[in-house]
Scaffold this motif. Structure first.
Motif, PDB file in Angstrom:
ATOM      1  N   PHE A 141      10.301 -55.640  26.733  1.00  0.00           N
ATOM      2  CA  PHE A 141      10.068 -54.652  28.433  1.00  0.00           C
ATOM      3  C   PHE A 141       9.978 -53.732  27.585  1.00  0.00           C
ATOM      4  O   PHE A 141       8.240 -53.459  28.759  1.00  0.00           O
ATOM      5  N   LEU A 142      10.158 -52.936  26.735  1.00  0.00           N
ATOM      6  CA  LEU A 142       9.890 -51.636  26.437  1.00  0.00           C
ATOM      7  C   LEU A 142       8.057 -51.810  26.273  1.00  0.00           C
ATOM      8  O   LEU A 142       7.300 -51.012  26.366  1.00  0.00           O
ATOM      9  N   GLY A 143       8.035 -52.360  25.250  1.00  0.00           N
ATOM     10  CA  GLY A 143       6.865 -52.361  24.819  1.00  0.00           C
ATOM     11  C   GLY A 143       5.844 -53.446  25.463  1.00  0.00           C
ATOM     12  O   GLY A 143       4.098 -52.582  25.448  1.00  0.00           O
ATOM     13  N   LEU A 144       5.780 -53.344  26.531  1.00  0.00           N
ATOM     14  CA  LEU A 144       5.363 -53.858  27.462  1.00  0.00           C
ATOM     15  C   LEU A 144       4.656 -53.058  27.992  1.00  0.00           C
ATOM     16  O   LEU A 144       3.087 -52.538  29.081  1.00  0.00           O
ATOM     17  N   TRP A 145       6.156 -52.228  28.900  1.00  0.00           N
ATOM     18  CA  TRP A 145       5.418 -51.178  29.514  1.00  0.00           C
ATOM     19  C   TRP A 145       5.573 -50.271  29.745  1.00  0.00           C
ATOM     20  O   TRP A 145       5.385 -49.287  30.481  1.00  0.00           O
ATOM     21  N   GLY A 160       5.737 -57.615  15.219  1.00  0.00           N
ATOM     22  CA  GLY A 160       4.923 -56.722  13.948  1.00  0.00           C
ATOM     23  C   GLY A 160       3.757 -55.637  14.907  1.00  0.00           C
ATOM     24  O   GLY A 160       3.862 -55.017  13.699  1.00  0.00           O
ATOM     25  N   ASP A 161       3.363 -56.630  15.979  1.00  0.00           N
ATOM     26  CA  ASP A 161       2.002 -55.453  15.803  1.00  0.00           C
ATOM     27  C   ASP A 161       2.314 -54.586  16.837  1.00  0.00           C
ATOM     28  O   ASP A 161       1.513 -53.670  16.444  1.00  0.00           O
ATOM     29  N   ARG A 162       3.023 -54.873  17.926  1.00  0.00           N
ATOM     30  CA  ARG A 162       2.840 -53.604  19.547  1.00  0.00           C
ATOM     31  C   ARG A 162       3.678 -52.461  18.304  1.00  0.00           C
ATOM     32  O   ARG A 162       3.758 -51.561  18.496  1.00  0.00           O
ATOM     33  N   TYR A 163       4.437 -53.092  17.614  1.00  0.00           N
ATOM     34  CA  TYR A 163       5.360 -52.020  16.588  1.00  0.00           C
ATOM     35  C   TYR A 163       5.159 -51.298  15.860  1.00  0.00           C
ATOM     36  O   TYR A 163       5.899 -50.630  14.908  1.00  0.00           O
ATOM     37  N   TYR A 164       3.769 -52.581  14.673  1.00  0.00           N
ATOM     38  CA  TYR A 164       3.185 -51.658  14.057  1.00  0.00           C
ATOM     39  C   TYR A 164       4.322 -52.181  12.747  1.00  0.00           C
ATOM     40  O   TYR A 164       4.185 -50.654  11.925  1.00  0.00           O
ATOM     41  N   GLN A 177      11.228 -40.762  21.606  1.00  0.00           N
ATOM     42  CA  GLN A 177      10.978 -39.198  21.583  1.00  0.00           C
ATOM     43  C   GLN A 177      10.966 -38.240  20.559  1.00  0.00           C
ATOM     44  O   GLN A 177      10.433 -37.320  20.769  1.00  0.00           O
ATOM     45  N   PHE A 178      11.633 -38.956  19.814  1.00  0.00           N
ATOM     46  CA  PHE A 178      12.207 -37.363  18.606  1.00  0.00           C
ATOM     47  C   PHE A 178      11.287 -38.406  17.389  1.00  0.00           C
ATOM     48  O   PHE A 178      11.291 -37.858  16.368  1.00  0.00           O
ATOM     49  N   THR A 179      10.448 -39.619  17.616  1.00  0.00           N
ATOM     50  CA  THR A 179       9.678 -39.728  16.353  1.00  0.00           C
ATOM     51  C   THR A 179       8.026 -39.537  17.297  1.00  0.00           C
ATOM     52  O   THR A 179       7.698 -39.453  18.151  1.00  0.00           O
ATOM     53  N   ASP A 180       7.338 -39.750  16.350  1.00  0.00           N
ATOM     54  CA  ASP A 180       5.901 -39.673  16.701  1.00  0.00           C
ATOM     55  C   ASP A 180       5.169 -41.251  16.809  1.00  0.00           C
ATOM     56  O   ASP A 180       5.463 -42.076  17.336  1.00  0.00           O
ATOM     57  N   ASP A 181       4.408 -40.476  18.180  1.00  0.00           N
ATOM     58  CA  ASP A 181       3.858 -41.564  18.566  1.00  0.00           C
ATOM     59  C   ASP A 181       2.881 -43.019  18.378  1.00  0.00           C
ATOM     60  O   ASP A 181       2.760 -42.914  16.549  1.00  0.00           O
ATOM     61  N   PRO A 182       2.876 -43.308  19.132  1.00  0.00           N
ATOM     62  CA  PRO A 182       2.143 -44.670  18.718  1.00  0.00           C
ATOM     63  C   PRO A 182       0.770 -44.539  18.427  1.00  0.00           C
ATOM     64  O   PRO A 182       0.274 -43.931  18.885  1.00  0.00           O
ATOM     65  N   PRO A 183       0.773 -45.498  17.460  1.00  0.00           N
ATOM     66  CA  PRO A 183      -0.958 -45.495  17.378  1.00  0.00           C
ATOM     67  C   PRO A 183      -2.817 -45.759  18.769  1.00  0.00           C
ATOM     68  O   PRO A 183      -1.850 -45.906  19.106  1.00  0.00           O
ATOM     69  N   GLU A 184      -2.656 -44.350  18.325  1.00  0.00           N
ATOM     70  CA  GLU A 184      -4.692 -45.239  20.172  1.00  0.00           C
ATOM     71  C   GLU A 184      -4.964 -46.291  19.200  1.00  0.00           C
ATOM     72  O   GLU A 184      -4.131 -47.575  20.891  1.00  0.00           O
ATOM     73  N   ASP A 185      -4.545 -47.207  18.919  1.00  0.00           N
ATOM     74  CA  ASP A 185      -5.523 -48.748  18.222  1.00  0.00           C
ATOM     75  C   ASP A 185      -4.044 -49.647  19.301  1.00  0.00           C
ATOM     76  O   ASP A 185      -3.920 -50.205  20.564  1.00  0.00           O
ATOM     77  N   VAL A 186      -2.711 -48.902  18.994  1.00  0.00           N
ATOM     78  CA  VAL A 186      -1.868 -49.727  19.395  1.00  0.00           C
ATOM     79  C   VAL A 186      -1.868 -49.639  21.440  1.00  0.00           C
ATOM     80  O   VAL A 186      -1.228 -50.705  22.133  1.00  0.00           O
ATOM     81  N   LYS A 187      -1.813 -48.110  21.227  1.00  0.00           N
ATOM     82  CA  LYS A 187      -2.112 -47.716  22.966  1.00  0.00           C
ATOM     83  C   LYS A 187      -2.711 -48.801  23.731  1.00  0.00           C
ATOM     84  O   LYS A 187      -2.885 -48.883  24.745  1.00  0.00           O
TER      85      LYS A 187
END
Lengths: 139, 550
Positions: free
Chosen positions: B434-438, B123-127, B509-519
C-alpha cells in the motif's frame, strides 16, 4: 463528479498548470503522495476513491456496529424472514461491495474518457510465462 | 479462542466405504484439468496466443475467483457460520468486501508496476535484497499455514469418497496434489482457472439448489431464501444468530479487517491482474471476480442454515456438532437431505477441485520464492536453471511432507487456519504494498523495519496460540493470554497494519529518500497514460536509463 471539461487551474505553488490530458503534464515529475495529489488526474481519481471508500466503510462496518449499539432493534426486526442484523451483514455488506466495485469501475471509465486514456491500443501479445506460474523453472 | 478438535462424527456420513461414482468423478476431473493444461501448452508453443488472444474481463473474473476459492471458502466458511454464528459472518464480509479495497487502491497500480510476485515487488520497489528475502520468507510462511487447512479439507473429502481413515486420506490426496503440481507445473495448467471455477461452482450450487428444492425451502434464489431457516435455527438455539455470543464486537471487527487486508496482501490473487488484456479489463475483471465469489459466499451462509436445520432434525443438537462434521457441513447437508450418492459425490469432488487448485498454486508460489527469491538472489547469484529447479522441487517435497504431517492433527477449523494465513499476509505484506504504491518516499529501511514488526504481530500471534497445542509441556492455552486477546492469530491485522504503517512512515522520515528511478517507477503507476500490454512501469520510467537489477 461533474462532466465539465477540465481547464487551466492555478496550483498551490502558484504555477499555471493545464490538466487537459496526459500530454500536457509530465507525470513522471510529480510526487506521489496519497494525501497531496500533485496531478489533476490523481486529484480526480482520489476524489472517486475516497468518496467510495467512505461509503464502503459504512456498508462493511455499519451493520455490525448498529448491531452492537442497538441489539434489540436489529435482532427483532425481520426482512424476508431474516433477522435484520443477519440480513444486513450476510447479504447487505457483500452485495454492497459488489455494487460499489461496479460503481468505481464505471467512474474510472468516465475519468479515462475525460483524460483521453485509450485502452484499445494495448490489446496485443500474450501474457507469457510468469515467474509465479512456472515453479521457478524459468527464473 | 482457537481450540483443537477431535476427529469424531456422530452422523454416518463417513460409513459408506469406497464410493465408485464420486471416485470416478474425481479422477475424470483431474484428467480434464491436466488435459486442458496440455492443450494450451501446445497452443502456446504454436504462438497462437501471441497472435492476439487476450483474456477478457469475464473469463479473468472467473480465474480470479478460482484462484481465490480454496477448501476454506468451499467447506470452511459454512462451518464457521454454523458453529460460530454471527461471528462466522465476519469471514463472509471480510472475504468479499476486501475485493473493493484491492480494486480501488492496489489492482491497477500493481498491474502497472509489472511485478507478479510479492518478493519481486518488494525487492524492486524497495531496492533491497533483504526486503526481497523477508517478503519471500513471508510468502513461504503464508503458503505453509494455508496448505495445512487445504490438507485438512482434502483429507476429510478423501475419507468420504474412498472410505479410508482421515490420516490415510490426507496422505493420499496430498500425494496426488504434489504429483499434480509436478505435472501441471510442466504443462502450464494455470490456464484452466476459469474451467476450475465453473466446475467447483457448479458442484457447489448443484448441492445447494437440490437441497433447497427437495426440502421445499428455496426455489430459484437460495441465496436470499434461507431467511426462515436461519430464523428457525435461531429459535431452536439463540446462539445461531445472536450477535457477539461467541466473540466480542472487537474480535468481529479485528477478524474482518484482517481478512480484508489479507485479501489485498495475498500475492497469488494479485497475479491475476497482469493477465488482463488492458487496465480497464483488469478493473472489470475484479468486479466480475467479486460477483463470482459472491455466488459461493452467499450460498455458504444458506448451506449453514440448511445444514444445521437438517442436522437438528436428523442427527441431534446442532451445537453438539463436532469440528469434523461442521467442516464437512456442505457435503453433510447434501447427504442429510437424502440426495443420491452421485450428487453428494459431485459436491465432495467440487471441494477437492477447490483445494487442489489452490494448493497447487501455493506450492508453486512457495517454490518460486525459495528458488528464485531466496536461493538465487541471496545465496548464489549465478545459480543455474538446474540448481533452481532442484531447489524449487525440494521445497515442494519438504513443505509437502511437513504440512501433511501437521494436517493430520490440524490446530483449528479450516476457515480459522486460513484466516491465520490471511492475517499474516495482511499484516506483513499489505502495508508494504500500500505505502509502496501510494507514497513514493517510503524507503528501504522503512519497509524492512515494517516487515519485521509485521512478522512479530502476524507470525508471533500464530505461534502464541498454536504452538501450545503441539508442545505437551505447555498447558494448551496461549503462551501469553493477554496478547492472544488483543492480537488473535486469525485477526492480527487490526493492530498489526497500523503498527507496521507507523513504523514504515517513521523510519522513512529518518532515512535517505529512495533513488530517483524508484520514485519515477511509482509515479508511472499513477499516470493516466496507457501502457503497452507487456510494458512494466520499469520500462517506461527508466526511460532508457539503467534498468533496476532483477
Amino acid at each position: 463528479m461533474d462532466d465539465e471539461k477540465p481547464g487551466e487551474q492555478p496550483t498551490e505553488s502558484g504555477r499555471i498548470e493545464t490538466d487537459g490530458g496526459p500530454n500536457e503534464v509530465d507525470y513522471l515529475d510529480e510526487k506521489i503522495h496519497m494525501f497531496k495529489p500533485a496531478t489533476p488526474f490523481m486529484r480526480d481519481h482520489l476524489k472517486v476513491i475516497w468518496g467510495l471508500f467512505a461509503v464502503w466503510v459504512v456498508f462493511t462496518f455499519g451493520p455490525v456496529t448498529a448491531t452492537a449499539v442497538a441489539p434489540e432493534v436489529m435482532t427483532n426486526t425481520y426482512v424476508l424472514g431474516f433477522q435484520l442484523h443477519y440480513f444486513l451483514t450476510a447479504l447487505g455488506s457483500p452485495i454492497g461491495a459488489l455494487l460499489l466495485s461496479a460503481l468505481y469501475a464505471w467512474r474510472r471509465d468516465v475519468l479515462d474518457t475525460r483524460y483521453g486514456v485509450d485502452h484499445s491500443t494495448d490489446v496485443k501479445g500474450d501474457t507469457g510465462q510468469t515467474v509465479a506460474a512456472d515453479g521457478g523453472e524459468q527464473a | 479462542m482457537i481450540e483443537p478438535f477431535a476427529l469424531e462424527v456422530a452422523s454416518d456420513l463417513f460409513d459408506g466405504g469406497f464410493k465408485l461414482f464420486p471416485a470416478v468423478t474425481l479422477v475424470a476431473m483431474l484428467a480434464v484439468f491436466l488435459g486442458v493444461g496440455w492443450f494450451f501448452r501446445v497452443a502456446a508453443v504454436d504462438e497462437m496466443w501471441v497472435a492476439g488472444r487476450s483474456i477478457g474481463a469475464v473469463e479473468n473474473g472467473m480465474a480470479i475467483a478460482a484462484n481465490w476459492m480454496s477448501v476454506a471458502a468451499y467447506l470452511g466458511v459454512a462451518s464457521t457460520v454454523a458453529l460460530l454464528g454471527y461471528f462466522g459472518l465476519a469471514y463472509v464480509v471480510g472475504w468479499t468486501t476486501g475485493y473493493f479495497i484491492l480494486l480501488i487502491f492496489l489492482a491497477a497500480q500493481f498491474r502497472r508496476f509489472g511485478k507478479y510476485t510479492a518478493p519481486d515487488f518488494v525487492g524492486d520497489r524497495y531496492y533491497s535484497d533483504l526486503g526481497r528475502a523477508l517478503a519471500a520468507s513471508t510468502t513461504l510462511l503464508i503458503a505453509f499455514v494455508y496448505i495445512i487447512a487445504q490438507g485438512n479439507g482434502l483429507g476429510l473429502m478423501a475419507q468420504y469418497i474412498f472410505g479410508v481413515s482421515y490420516e490415510v486420506g490426507v496422505i493420499l490426496l496430498m500425494a496426488i496434489t504434489i504429483g499434480y503440481v509436478a505435472l501441471s507445473g510442466m504443462l502450464g495448467a494455470t490456464k484452466n482457472m476459469a474451467l476450475q471455477y465453473v466446475i467447483l461452482i457448479s458442484a457447489f450450487l448443484l448441492g445447494l439448489y437440490a437441497t433447497g428444492w427437495t426440502q421445499g425451502w428455496s426455489t430459484v434464489l437460495p441465496f436470499v431464501e434461507y431467511g426462515n431457516q436461519a430464523t428457525a435455527m435461531a429459535e431452536i438455539e439463540r446462539q445461531y444468530t445472536e450477535p457477539f455470543a461467541n466473540a466480542t464486537y472487537y474480535h468481529w471487527i479485528a477478524l474482518c479487517v484482517s481478512l480484508i487486508a489479507g485479501t489485498c496482501g495475498l500475492p497469488h490473487v494479485l497475479v491475476r491482474f497482469y493477465t488482463a488484456d488492458n487496465e480497464r479489463n483488469a478493473r472489470w475483471a475484479t468486479v466480475w471476480g467479486l460477483f463470482f465469489t459472491l455466488l459461493l459466499f452467499l450460498g455458504t451462509a444458506a448451506y449453514a442454515a440448511f445444514g444445521s436445520l437438517l442436522y437438528q432434525d436428523n442427527v441431534g443438537e446442532y451445537t453438539e456438532m463436532t469440528g469434523t462434521e461442521s467442516d464437512t457441513l456442505v457435503v453433510l447437508t447434501a447427504y442429510l437431505a437424502n440426495l443420491p450418492e452421485w450428487l453428494v459425490g459431485i459436491v465432495a469432488a467440487g471441494a477437492i477441485a477447490a483445494g487442489l487448485a489452490t494448493t497447487a498454486g501455493l506450492f508453486i508460489s512457495a517454490s518460486s520464492a525459495a528458488a528464485h527469491d531466496i536461493y538465487t538472489n541471496l545465496y548464489k547469484e549465478d545459480a543455474t536453471q538446474r540448481e533452481q529447479l532442484i531447489v524449487g522441487r525440494s521445497t515442494i517435497l519438504v513443505l509437502g511432507a511437513i504440512v501433511t504431517y501437521l494436517a493430520l492433527n490440524p490446530p483449528a477449523l479450516i476457515a480459522e487456519v486460513v484466516g491465520m494465513s490471511f492475517a499474516l499476509a495482511g499484516t506483513v505484506l499489505f502495508p508494504v504494498f500500500f505505502l509502496g504504491l501510494w507514497w513514493e518516499d517510503a524507503t528501504r529501511e522503512g519497509a524492512i523495519a515494517g516487515m519485521v514488526v509485521g512478522l512479530f504481530f502476524g507470525f508471533g500471534s500464530i505461534v502464541n496460540e498454536v504452538l501450545p497445542q503441539y508442545v505437551g509441556a505447555l498447558s494448551g492455552e496461549a503462551i501469553f493470554p493477554t496478547f492472544a486477546t488483543i492480537v488473535p492469530a486469525t485477526s492480527s491485522s487490526l493492530v498489526g497494519v497500523p503498527a507496521v504503517m507507523v513504523t514504515i512512515i517513521v523510519v522513512s522520515q529518518f532515512t535517505d529518500d529512495p533513488p530517483e528511478d524508484v520514485k519515477r517507477l511509482v509515479r508511472q503507476c499513477h499516470s493516466p497514460e496507457p501502457m503497452e500490454k507487456l510494458q512494466s512501469a520499469e520500462d517506461v520510467a527508466t526511460d532508457g536509463g539503467t534498468p533496476a537489477d532483477d
